[in-house]
Motif scaffolding. Structure first.
Motif, mmCIF file in Angstrom:
data_model
loop_
_atom_site.group_PDB
_atom_site.id
_atom_site.type_symbol
_atom_site.label_atom_id
_atom_site.label_comp_id
_atom_site.label_asym_id
_atom_site.label_seq_id
_atom_site.Cartn_x
_atom_site.Cartn_y
_atom_site.Cartn_z
ATOM 1 N N VAL A 48 0.838 -1.198 0.000
ATOM 2 C CA VAL A 48 0.000 0.000 0.000
ATOM 3 C C VAL A 48 0.872 1.247 0.000
ATOM 4 O O VAL A 48 1.715 1.429 0.873
ATOM 5 C CB VAL A 48 -0.916 0.015 1.230
ATOM 6 N N VAL A 49 0.677 2.013 -1.003
ATOM 7 C CA VAL A 49 1.443 3.253 -1.092
ATOM 8 C C VAL A 49 0.593 4.398 -0.573
ATOM 9 O O VAL A 49 -0.482 4.677 -1.089
ATOM 10 C CB VAL A 49 1.864 3.534 -2.547
ATOM 11 N N LYS A 50 1.068 4.996 0.456
ATOM 12 C CA LYS A 50 0.334 6.130 1.001
ATOM 13 C C LYS A 50 0.706 7.392 0.230
ATOM 14 O O LYS A 50 1.876 7.695 0.041
ATOM 15 C CB LYS A 50 0.645 6.318 2.479
ATOM 16 N N GLN A 51 -0.329 8.054 -0.173
ATOM 17 C CA GLN A 51 -0.067 9.270 -0.913
ATOM 18 C C GLN A 51 -0.118 10.475 0.021
ATOM 19 O O GLN A 51 -1.115 10.728 0.672
ATOM 20 C CB GLN A 51 -1.100 9.443 -2.027
ATOM 21 N N LEU A 52 0.980 11.141 0.046
ATOM 22 C CA LEU A 52 1.052 12.324 0.882
ATOM 23 C C LEU A 52 0.927 13.571 0.010
ATOM 24 O O LEU A 52 1.585 13.689 -1.012
ATOM 25 C CB LEU A 52 2.375 12.357 1.649
#
Ligand SMILES: [Zn+2]
Length: 55
Positions: A48-52
């Motif tokens: 899971v790539v967290k988008q900041l």
């Protein structure tokens, strides 16, 4: 009314050679089969790539 959604994010990994295939690719094949000929897959979750949000 039941709504069917295809999860395209699902990833399957061949338990023999470790080749990863997406569910989308598998659905295109006539049968669920790895390139090595093995048919046993285990479902793996893509990282899971967290988008900041950068300001
Ligand atoms: Zn394989």
């Amino acid at each position: 009314m039941a709504e069917q959604k295809v999860l395209t994010g699902a990833v399957y990994e061949c338990v023999k050679c470790g080749q990863r295939t997406t569910q989308e690719e598998l659905s295109r094949l006539p049968e669920v089969k790895c390139i090595c000929g093995y048919r046993v897959f285990k479902k793996v979750r893509p990282p899971v790539v967290k988008q900041l949000k950068a300001r």
